[in-house]
Structure formats: structure tokens, C-alpha cells
Design a protein around this motif. Structure first.
Motif, PDB file in Angstrom:
ATOM      1  N   SER A  17       0.818  -1.207   0.000  1.00 35.81           N
ATOM      2  CA  SER A  17       0.000   0.000   0.000  1.00 35.81           C
ATOM      3  C   SER A  17       0.857   1.264   0.000  1.00 35.81           C
ATOM      4  O   SER A  17       0.472   2.284  -0.586  1.00 35.81           O
ATOM      5  CB  SER A  17      -0.923  -0.005   1.220  1.00 35.81           C
ATOM      6  OG  SER A  17      -1.745   1.125   1.249  1.00 35.81           O
ATOM      7  N   HIS A  31       0.459   4.138  -2.941  1.00 35.33           N
ATOM      8  CA  HIS A  31       0.144   5.532  -2.637  1.00 35.33           C
ATOM      9  C   HIS A  31       1.409   6.379  -2.544  1.00 35.33           C
ATOM     10  O   HIS A  31       1.466   7.344  -1.769  1.00 35.33           O
ATOM     11  CB  HIS A  31      -0.639   5.627  -1.327  1.00 35.33           C
ATOM     12  CG  HIS A  31      -1.933   4.884  -1.340  1.00 35.33           C
ATOM     13  ND1 HIS A  31      -2.043   3.573  -0.932  1.00 35.33           N
ATOM     14  CD2 HIS A  31      -3.187   5.267  -1.710  1.00 35.33           C
ATOM     15  CE1 HIS A  31      -3.295   3.165  -1.034  1.00 35.33           C
ATOM     16  NE2 HIS A  31      -4.011   4.181  -1.512  1.00 35.33           N
ATOM     17  N   GLY A  48     -10.861   6.665   0.445  1.00 38.94           N
ATOM     18  CA  GLY A  48     -12.143   6.181  -0.072  1.00 38.94           C
ATOM     19  C   GLY A  48     -12.420   6.618  -1.490  1.00 38.94           C
ATOM     20  O   GLY A  48     -11.672   7.396  -2.071  1.00 38.94           O
ATOM     21  N   PRO A  49     -13.488   6.124  -2.034  1.00 34.49           N
ATOM     22  CA  PRO A  49     -14.391   5.116  -1.441  1.00 34.49           C
ATOM     23  C   PRO A  49     -13.814   3.703  -1.515  1.00 34.49           C
ATOM     24  O   PRO A  49     -12.882   3.452  -2.271  1.00 34.49           O
ATOM     25  CB  PRO A  49     -15.660   5.250  -2.270  1.00 34.49           C
ATOM     26  CG  PRO A  49     -15.159   5.711  -3.602  1.00 34.49           C
ATOM     27  CD  PRO A  49     -13.968   6.591  -3.359  1.00 34.49           C
ATOM     28  N   ALA A  50     -14.383   2.804  -0.736  1.00 30.85           N
ATOM     29  CA  ALA A  50     -13.905   1.422  -0.704  1.00 30.85           C
ATOM     30  C   ALA A  50     -14.249   0.711  -2.006  1.00 30.85           C
ATOM     31  O   ALA A  50     -15.344   0.856  -2.540  1.00 30.85           O
ATOM     32  CB  ALA A  50     -14.524   0.677   0.474  1.00 30.85           C
ATOM     33  N   SER A  51     -13.310  -0.060  -2.509  1.00 24.69           N
ATOM     34  CA  SER A  51     -13.526  -0.839  -3.728  1.00 24.69           C
ATOM     35  C   SER A  51     -14.118  -2.199  -3.371  1.00 24.69           C
ATOM     36  O   SER A  51     -13.830  -2.756  -2.298  1.00 24.69           O
ATOM     37  CB  SER A  51     -12.203  -1.037  -4.471  1.00 24.69           C
ATOM     38  OG  SER A  51     -11.636   0.212  -4.828  1.00 24.69           O
ATOM     39  N   PRO A  52     -14.925  -2.780  -4.278  1.00 26.43           N
ATOM     40  CA  PRO A  52     -15.532  -4.090  -3.975  1.00 26.43           C
ATOM     41  C   PRO A  52     -14.501  -5.196  -3.780  1.00 26.43           C
ATOM     42  O   PRO A  52     -14.747  -6.142  -3.011  1.00 26.43           O
ATOM     43  CB  PRO A  52     -16.431  -4.353  -5.182  1.00 26.43           C
ATOM     44  CG  PRO A  52     -16.721  -2.999  -5.746  1.00 26.43           C
ATOM     45  CD  PRO A  52     -15.486  -2.188  -5.520  1.00 26.43           C
ATOM     46  N   TRP A  53     -13.359  -5.103  -4.472  1.00 25.95           N
ATOM     47  CA  TRP A  53     -12.393  -6.194  -4.386  1.00 25.95           C
ATOM     48  C   TRP A  53     -11.659  -6.206  -3.044  1.00 25.95           C
ATOM     49  O   TRP A  53     -10.951  -7.173  -2.737  1.00 25.95           O
ATOM     50  CB  TRP A  53     -11.382  -6.100  -5.526  1.00 25.95           C
ATOM     51  CG  TRP A  53     -10.449  -4.924  -5.434  1.00 25.95           C
ATOM     52  CD1 TRP A  53     -10.614  -3.703  -5.985  1.00 25.95           C
ATOM     53  CD2 TRP A  53      -9.190  -4.890  -4.736  1.00 25.95           C
ATOM     54  NE1 TRP A  53      -9.556  -2.883  -5.676  1.00 25.95           N
ATOM     55  CE2 TRP A  53      -8.667  -3.597  -4.916  1.00 25.95           C
ATOM     56  CE3 TRP A  53      -8.475  -5.808  -3.979  1.00 25.95           C
ATOM     57  CZ2 TRP A  53      -7.461  -3.202  -4.379  1.00 25.95           C
ATOM     58  CZ3 TRP A  53      -7.264  -5.426  -3.442  1.00 25.95           C
ATOM     59  CH2 TRP A  53      -6.763  -4.137  -3.646  1.00 25.95           C
ATOM     60  N   TRP A  54     -11.800  -5.158  -2.246  1.00 25.53           N
ATOM     61  CA  TRP A  54     -11.143  -5.156  -0.953  1.00 25.53           C
ATOM     62  C   TRP A  54     -11.635  -6.299  -0.061  1.00 25.53           C
ATOM     63  O   TRP A  54     -10.900  -6.772   0.813  1.00 25.53           O
ATOM     64  CB  TRP A  54     -11.390  -3.827  -0.235  1.00 25.53           C
ATOM     65  CG  TRP A  54     -10.633  -2.674  -0.825  1.00 25.53           C
ATOM     66  CD1 TRP A  54      -9.842  -2.677  -1.932  1.00 25.53           C
ATOM     67  CD2 TRP A  54     -10.595  -1.331  -0.318  1.00 25.53           C
ATOM     68  NE1 TRP A  54      -9.319  -1.440  -2.165  1.00 25.53           N
ATOM     69  CE2 TRP A  54      -9.750  -0.583  -1.204  1.00 25.53           C
ATOM     70  CE3 TRP A  54     -11.183  -0.682   0.752  1.00 25.53           C
ATOM     71  CZ2 TRP A  54      -9.499   0.776  -1.012  1.00 25.53           C
ATOM     72  CZ3 TRP A  54     -10.926   0.665   0.954  1.00 25.53           C
ATOM     73  CH2 TRP A  54     -10.089   1.385   0.075  1.00 25.53           C
ATOM     74  N   PRO A  84      -5.378   3.643   3.044  1.00 26.02           N
ATOM     75  CA  PRO A  84      -6.131   3.843   1.786  1.00 26.02           C
ATOM     76  C   PRO A  84      -7.165   4.958   1.925  1.00 26.02           C
ATOM     77  O   PRO A  84      -7.678   5.231   3.011  1.00 26.02           O
ATOM     78  CB  PRO A  84      -6.803   2.485   1.559  1.00 26.02           C
ATOM     79  CG  PRO A  84      -6.910   1.888   2.929  1.00 26.02           C
ATOM     80  CD  PRO A  84      -5.733   2.372   3.705  1.00 26.02           C
TER      81      PRO A  84
END
Length: 501
Positions: free
Chosen positions: A230, A234, A307-313, A305
Motif C-alpha cells: 500500500s 500511494h 475512499g471510497p472502498a472498492s468491492p475487491w477489498w 487507503p
């Protein structure tokens, strides 16, 4: 010689020198008495880690104050506050409360105390000796904490530093160094420590505890790997993290501070991987959502991280599940106790969750205007015990069904723990070394042992002396001429005392 040896009774305390050694007379020493050598060892245990830590603290404070041009009049208060902060004691400067403290100094101080304690553990410790050793580990830090509390109290009228409460200060120091003493003693005398437990520890509990240690290390390793990945993802925020740095000294200070907070970040990453959220005051960061809030701009928080949260998380939830499955596979392969293996799995899940709860408490706290920063403790406990418990049962069932059992000898016995009681000190080389006499050209002839008959020492013992002994279970009384015979070994050279001769 067999009939003669049936009546041999070696005198207590003799080692074949021909002399009878009387047991020590007089009253036994009390628990408060210490030999000079043992007192010196305990003094080193109490003083050396504390003096080393304080010397490093003074050096660090002076370097920081000299490089930043700060007046040295506040140096004693800064040293005292740094000592307390290194032991996770919250303090308040002005109106800002700092309770989120770095874990690296705390881990180093606890490691130094545990290492010193491990060196001082005797071979076969008694409860009194362990009590003295634990008291020595606690004495030095508690005394230094009292001095630091007095210094911060005196400096409160000069600088805006509020002295922390004595209960919190002494409580944190006591808990940390009590854990250091337990770790140091357990690393050297685990079998002796278990012997003091009033109940028998089942085998499945030991297996579960060892599996919990590996589970915690695996989870922390995965969290550290996720933090590094991560960070590079970033990396574009790197320049913004140093936006408040005006010179090289500021950059260096922020970088060092971020490294000191790195364990806190890894613990937070482990909580996020389990599904729990990390709270930043009113905001939060988790796998299922990111809520905006005030977050400090420091390099240590670059991996957090946005936002917004990704589905793959949500796929990252497989990490704690996989760690639990791997622990269950190991227990299923190494445990021969099929009824106890499920209990070992539950023990592993419970101890692993408890360890992460303690780490999360240590790695969280109040951070000024931001508010409380740390992992959601309730969600952490619920989710981790679920992943480790469910995954452990799945792995155990898979191992029993599809995998070949592994030899459990390496897991059951540790050279440092189980076989410490069989040391070389127990067997003298001059007594049990047959090879020293294997090549002797002239065998040594031994005199017949002296025999004590009715209180008189008889040098020439007749081998043909017949002694009648009643057989076991026989009702016949032995002959009246039986005498009480005690064989006392004659003087022999130390190098010639070999068994069987």
C-alpha cells in the motif's frame, strides 16, 4: 559380590572418598537471605537495563534539543516525559493529550529487561528465586518512574507539561516489566515454570499455544506485506507528507518518527485485514467503507487507503482465513490426540485473538485534536476469533482427510525447553569417562573396601564371609549371627574412580 552388595548401604553425602560427610547443621536460611553472588546478579538485573535506557533517553533528548536550538533549561522535564512516553504513559502538553505513542521504544526496553532476566535464571529455580528475580526486574524501572514523576511535577510550573497520574504511570510500567520477567523466565526455565502450576497442563493446550505463536507471526507478516504494498501504491502522497518540513532536520525527524510508529501501523493493518475498522476520531478506514475524518499528514500514514472502498477489498478477508487454515493443518498433522485436537484449535484461536487484542490496545490512544486513534476492539475480537477458529477447524479436517500425519517429535520437544534438566553438569567427565582408561597398559588394582562391622572399621574383609538373608515373603527368621554391615569405600585416586570396578 552380589551377596555382599545386597547389604551395601552407602553413607549419605559420601562420594567414594572413604569419609562420611555429615549433613549441614543449623537452621535453614530464610527466603530473605541471599548469597553475595546472587545479590550482585539481582542488582545487575535491576540496574543495567534501567541505566542503559535512561542513558539513551538523555542522549536522544540532548541531540534533538541541540539540533533544533531549544533551550536546555527544559531538558530534565523532556527526559522525564520521554521516559514515560517510552513506557506508553499518556501525558498532556498544554491542552493536547498524547496517548498514541510509538511501540518501537517500548519493545526495545521490554526486550532488554527480558534478556537480562533470562541471563540470571538459575538452572533449577525455586519459587523464591523466581520471586526475587521478578522483583529485581520491576525494581529499577519503578524507581526511575517515581523519579520522572517527581521531575515532571516540579517542571509543571515552568513549562506547560502536566504530570501524568501515578496510577497510570506505575500501572503501565508494572505490566510491561512483569511481562518482560515472564518472557525471560519462560525462555530459560519453561519446564520449571510449568512445574509450579497447581494443575496439570494438557497436551492440547501446549500444542494450541505453540500454534498461536506461529499464527500471530504469520498474521503480522501478512499485515507488514500489505503495508509495504500500500505504501508503494500511494507513493504519490510522499511529497505531501513532508509538506510541513522546512529543512533537513525536520525531514529527518519526521522520517524517524514514522519509523518509530511503524509497528502501530502494522497492527492497524492486521485489524483492517480481519475486517475491523481503524478509527481516526470521527472517521474510520475499513475494507467495507472509508469515512472522512481529520487525519494527521505524516509519512507513517501514507499506506492508509483513501475512499471510497472498492468491492475487491473484501477479497482480503481470505488472508486471516488462510492463516487460520494453515494453523489447523499443522495441528491436524502433528497431533496424535484426535479428541484433543479440536480443543487445541480453539486454544490457538483464543490465544491468537487475545494477543492481537493486547497489541491493539498498546497501539492505540488519544491523539490530540484528532481524537481516539486505533482499531475497533470489539469488532477485532469477534472477527479474528471467527477467522482463526473456523479456518482452524477447516484446516484440521482437511489434514486428517487428505494429508499424511507428520512426525510430531520436533514440535513436541524443544532442545532449550524440555532437555535443560539433562545438562553436562550432572555427569562428571572424571567419573563416567571410560575411554580414559581403555588404553591403560597396566590396569589399576583396587584394594578391598573397608567394612564397618558393629561400629568397628575392618580393613581386611573376608570374601568368604557368609551372610544369610531371609528371602522375600519367607517366614524364617535370619540367623542370629547376622551383623549390620556397611561398606565404606576406601580412598582411591579421583581419576581412577570408574563405575563397575
Amino acid at each position: 559380590m552380589s551377596s555382599r552388595n545386597s547389604l551395601v548401604r552407602r553413607t549419605a553425602g559420601s562420594r567414594g572418598t572413604g569419609e562420611t560427610v555429615a549433613p549441614p547443621s543449623g537452621p535453614e536460611p530464610g527466603w530473605w537471605s541471599l548469597s553475595p553472588e546472587r545479590a550482585r546478579t539481582l542488582l545487575l538485573v535491576a540496574a543495567r537495563p534501567t541505566i542503559t535506557a535512561m542513558a539513551a533517553t538523555v542522549l536522544l533528548v540532548l541531540v534533538v534539543m541541540l539540533t533544533t536550538g531549544t533551550d536546555l533549561t527544559s531538558a530534565p522535564a523532556a527526559v522525564a516525559a520521554t521516559w514515560l512516553a517510552a513506557h506508553q504513559v499518556p501525558f498532556t502538553v498544554g491542552r493536547t493529550t498524547l496517548g498514541l505513542l510509538p511501540l518501537v521504544p517500548t519493545a526495545v526496553l521490554v526486550w532488554l529487561a527480558a534478556r537480562e532476566c533470562a541471563r540470571a535464571v538459575p538452572n533449577r529455580p525455586t519459587p523464591v528465586e523466581l520471586g526475587w528475580l521478578t522483583g529485581a526486574v520491576l525494581a529499577g524501572p519503578l524507581l526511575m518512574t517515581a523519579v520522572c514523576l517527581a521531575v515532571t511535577g516540579d517542571a509543571a510550573g515552568v513549562i506547560p507539561l502536566q504530570s501524568p497520574g501515578p496510577v497510570a504511570a506505575f500501572g503501565w510500567v508494572f505490566v510491561l516489566y512483569l511481562g518482560a520477567a515472564a518472557a525471560g523466565i519462560a525462555s530459560q526455565a519453561w519446564s520449571s515454570l510449568c512445574a509450579f502450576v497447581p494443575i496439570e497442563i494438557p497436551e492440547w493446550a501446549v500444542l494450541g499455544a505453540r500454534a498461536a505463536r506461529r499464527t500471530v507471526l504469520r498474521m503480522l507478516g501478512c499485515a507488514a506485506l500489505a503495508t509495504v504494498i500500500s505504501f508503494f501504491v500511494h507513493l504519490s502522497r510522499f511529497d505531501g507528507a513532508f509538506a510541513r518540513a522546512h529543512n533537513f532536520t525536520d525531514v529527518l525527524g519526521m522520517a524517524v518518527l514514522s519509523l518509530l510508529y511503524l509497528p502501530n501501523v502494522v497492527i492497524g493493518a492486521a485489524g483492517i485485514l480481519s475486517g475491523a475498522a481503524v478509527l481516526f476520531g470521527a472517521g474510520s478506514v475499513g475494507l467495507f467503507g472509508v469515512t472522512g475524518g481529520h487525519m494527521p499528514v505524516v509519512p507513517a500514514l501514507i499506506p492508509v487507503p483513501e475512499g471510497p472502498a472498492s468491492p475487491w477489498w473484501a477479497v482480503l478477508l481470505l488472508v486471516p482465513l488462510a492463516v487460520g487454515v494453515l494453523g489447523g493443518i499443522e495441528l491436524g498433522r502433528t497431533s496424535d490426540d484426535r479428541p484433543g485436537a479440536p480443543w487445541a484449535t480453539l486454544t490457538c484461536a483464543a490465544l491468537s485473538t487475545l494477543t492481537f487484542l493486547v497489541l491493539a490496545i498498546l497501539g492505540s490512544g488519544q491523539l490530540g485534536a484528532v481524537g481516539w486513534v486505533g482499531v475497533d476492539l470489539l469488532m477485532l475480537v469477534v472477527l479474528m476469533v471467527t477467522w482463526f477458529g473456523f479456518g482452524g477447524f477447516v484446516g484440521m479436517a482437511f489434514a486428517r482427510r487428505f494429508l499424511t500425519p507428520a512426525a510430531p517429535a520436533e514440535d513436541y520437544y524443544d532442545d532449550d525447553d524440555e532437555y535443560d534438566e539433562y545438562e553436562d553438569d550432572y555427569y562428571d567427565d572424571d567419573e563416567y569417562d571410560d575411554e580414559d582408561h581403555a588404553d591403560d597398559e597396566d590396569p589399576v588394582e583396587y584394594d578391598d573396601p573397608a567394612v564397618e562391622v558393629d561400629g568397628e572399621l575392618v580393613e581386611d574383609f573376608d570374601d568368604e564371609l557368609e551372610v544369610s538373608i531371609a528371602a522375600p515373603g519367607s517366614t524364617d527368621e535370619p540367623a542370629d549371627d547376622i551383623v549390620d554391615v556397611e561398606v565404606v569405600e576406601s580412598d582411591l585416586p579421583d581419576e581412577d574412580k570408574t563405575p563397575g570396578r
